[in-house]
Write a protein that holds these residues in place. Sequence first.
Motif, mmCIF file in Angstrom:
data_model
loop_
_atom_site.group_PDB
_atom_site.id
_atom_site.type_symbol
_atom_site.label_atom_id
_atom_site.label_comp_id
_atom_site.label_asym_id
_atom_site.label_seq_id
_atom_site.Cartn_x
_atom_site.Cartn_y
_atom_site.Cartn_z
ATOM 1 N N ARG A 27 0.836 -1.196 0.000
ATOM 2 C CA ARG A 27 0.000 0.000 0.000
ATOM 3 C C ARG A 27 0.873 1.250 0.000
ATOM 4 N N GLY A 28 0.559 2.211 -0.881
ATOM 5 C CA GLY A 28 1.298 3.456 -0.931
ATOM 6 C C GLY A 28 2.522 3.406 -1.828
ATOM 7 N N ARG A 29 2.880 2.247 -2.361
ATOM 8 C CA ARG A 29 4.040 2.133 -3.242
ATOM 9 C C ARG A 29 3.569 1.961 -4.669
ATOM 10 N N ALA A 30 4.276 2.595 -5.600
ATOM 11 C CA ALA A 30 3.919 2.435 -7.010
ATOM 12 C C ALA A 30 4.090 0.977 -7.413
ATOM 13 N N PRO A 31 3.177 0.448 -8.211
ATOM 14 C CA PRO A 31 3.292 -0.954 -8.627
ATOM 15 C C PRO A 31 4.544 -1.181 -9.465
ATOM 16 N N ARG A 32 5.180 -2.324 -9.211
ATOM 17 C CA ARG A 32 6.355 -2.697 -9.999
ATOM 18 C C ARG A 32 5.873 -3.280 -11.315
ATOM 19 N N THR A 33 6.344 -2.691 -12.412
ATOM 20 C CA THR A 33 5.749 -2.927 -13.718
ATOM 21 C C THR A 33 6.732 -3.577 -14.679
ATOM 22 N N GLN A 43 5.608 -6.785 -38.033
ATOM 23 C CA GLN A 43 4.458 -6.391 -37.214
ATOM 24 C C GLN A 43 4.886 -5.733 -35.902
ATOM 25 N N GLY A 44 6.192 -5.783 -35.611
ATOM 26 C CA GLY A 44 6.715 -5.114 -34.420
ATOM 27 C C GLY A 44 6.495 -3.622 -34.439
ATOM 28 N N VAL A 45 6.166 -3.056 -35.599
ATOM 29 C CA VAL A 45 5.904 -1.625 -35.671
ATOM 30 C C VAL A 45 4.755 -1.229 -34.744
ATOM 31 N N SER A 46 3.792 -2.118 -34.546
ATOM 32 C CA SER A 46 2.640 -1.788 -33.698
ATOM 33 C C SER A 46 3.026 -1.640 -32.233
ATOM 34 N N GLN A 47 4.134 -2.231 -31.831
ATOM 35 C CA GLN A 47 4.589 -2.059 -30.448
ATOM 36 C C GLN A 47 4.958 -0.607 -30.153
ATOM 37 N N VAL A 48 5.309 0.145 -31.192
ATOM 38 C CA VAL A 48 5.654 1.557 -31.000
ATOM 39 C C VAL A 48 4.445 2.324 -30.476
ATOM 40 N N GLY A 49 3.269 2.104 -31.086
ATOM 41 C CA GLY A 49 2.060 2.780 -30.621
ATOM 42 C C GLY A 49 1.650 2.340 -29.231
ATOM 43 N N MET A 50 1.829 1.050 -28.927
ATOM 44 C CA MET A 50 1.511 0.551 -27.588
ATOM 45 C C MET A 50 2.415 1.195 -26.544
ATOM 46 N N LEU A 51 3.711 1.289 -26.840
ATOM 47 C CA LEU A 51 4.653 1.918 -25.905
ATOM 48 C C LEU A 51 4.310 3.390 -25.690
ATOM 49 N N ARG A 52 3.923 4.049 -26.763
ATOM 50 C CA ARG A 52 3.555 5.457 -26.622
ATOM 51 C C ARG A 52 2.342 5.612 -25.706
ATOM 52 N N ALA A 53 1.337 4.772 -25.873
ATOM 53 C CA ALA A 53 0.139 4.853 -25.038
ATOM 54 C C ALA A 53 0.482 4.645 -23.568
ATOM 55 N N LEU A 54 1.326 3.662 -23.286
ATOM 56 C CA LEU A 54 1.711 3.389 -21.900
ATOM 57 C C LEU A 54 2.454 4.567 -21.289
ATOM 58 N N LEU A 55 3.454 5.078 -22.000
ATOM 59 C CA LEU A 55 4.268 6.154 -21.442
ATOM 60 C C LEU A 55 3.490 7.463 -21.332
ATOM 61 N N GLU A 56 2.565 7.702 -22.262
ATOM 62 C CA GLU A 56 1.737 8.906 -22.173
ATOM 63 C C GLU A 56 0.865 8.885 -20.926
ATOM 64 N N ARG A 57 0.556 7.711 -20.417
ATOM 65 C CA ARG A 57 -0.238 7.578 -19.195
ATOM 66 C C ARG A 57 0.640 7.544 -17.944
ATOM 67 N N GLY A 58 1.919 7.721 -18.111
ATOM 68 C CA GLY A 58 2.815 7.683 -16.968
ATOM 69 C C GLY A 58 3.141 6.276 -16.510
ATOM 70 N N ILE A 59 2.898 5.284 -17.355
ATOM 71 C CA ILE A 59 3.210 3.891 -17.025
ATOM 72 C C ILE A 59 4.568 3.559 -17.632
ATOM 73 N N GLY A 60 5.567 3.450 -16.787
ATOM 74 C CA GLY A 60 6.911 3.124 -17.244
ATOM 75 C C GLY A 60 7.336 1.764 -16.736
ATOM 76 N N PRO A 61 8.345 1.151 -17.361
ATOM 77 C CA PRO A 61 8.766 -0.195 -16.967
ATOM 78 C C PRO A 61 9.805 -0.192 -15.853
ATOM 79 N N ASP A 62 9.657 -1.137 -14.933
ATOM 80 C CA ASP A 62 10.712 -1.446 -13.974
ATOM 81 C C ASP A 62 11.588 -2.578 -14.497
ATOM 82 N N VAL A 63 11.076 -3.309 -15.464
ATOM 83 C CA VAL A 63 11.840 -4.344 -16.158
ATOM 84 C C VAL A 63 11.207 -4.542 -17.533
ATOM 85 N N VAL A 64 12.053 -4.854 -18.524
ATOM 86 C CA VAL A 64 11.594 -5.085 -19.885
ATOM 87 C C VAL A 64 12.060 -6.469 -20.319
#
Length: 314
Positions: A27-33, A43-64
């Motif tokens: 509780r109170g800690r940002a989720p590890r993502t 078809q990997g080009v579509s991952q670019v739009g997905m990454l943009r949507a995530l980062l625009e929402r402030g969702i960043g990765p703790d691991v990739v």
Amino acid sequence: MIRLAPEPDHGRTRATMGPMSRVPPVRGRAPRTAFVLSGGGNQGVSQVGMLRALLERGIGPDVVVGTSVGALNGAVVASNPTVAQIDHLEQVWTELTAERVFPGGAFRRAWNLLRRDDHLIGNEGLREMIDGSLIAESFDQLAAPMRVVAADLQSGNELVFAAGPLRPALLASAALPGIYPPVRLGGHVLVDGAIVNLVPISHALAGPVDRIFVLDVSDPMTDRPIRSPLDVVIRSVAISREQRFDLELQWVPDEVELVVLPAPDDDRDFFDFSGARALIDQSMVLAHRALDDHELRPDRQRRRRWWKRLFDPD
């Protein structure tokens, strides 16, 4: 240095990244993502739009975690998880052509076949694509830890790289067998990681994680026409993907939130890199819509294929 260790739970080989953890969010800690990026060729080009949507929402990765083309895209975002970095990645994809990725033309491919080489196309174009991207030189220089999946052609083992030079691992992870030459690293003969694990969700669980976003652009078993030998390779991988993907989902603990982002329809030939910007825009819209729907669900931690029902016209 490549650090590898056996993984007895599932009979694979993986990099040592710490003990398996199933710790629920505090509780109170940002989720590890975790971001998990599948293979899928152009078809990997579509991952670019997905990454943009995530980062625009402030969702960043703790691991990739990435395999094949997903490893290439993942390395860019792991190097610098910002919207500006996605602008760069979009430029890389919009400037790609078949001749850049698969140089040499039909005559060179036929010559390599006649002389009984282990590949049809040299990996110079793939290497130039990697070198032209804004990615770190080594794993320890990444802003977010990363795991890159490759396949050992001799043993059949699945290998995960998490330390040492980054670019050779990326080259190995994207080395389509029979198309590109295998990459020799650390005593292993390595080819495309999608051969053994097209959507490597389970590797996101090698460390503490609360939620996993899956950027899956792999070609499902559809009526996409087979127009070239590369299409045969991709379809063959898709066959194994169907069963492996279900297993990967089963390995995710109940307390870990799992979100699989939908990809737009893409029936282009494997050599066709046109229409990149339109596919990026479509995938971004679909990702935002899926994330909106997920955030409104009261049972958001239950792993169900709601994304298929949402976008399936049937």
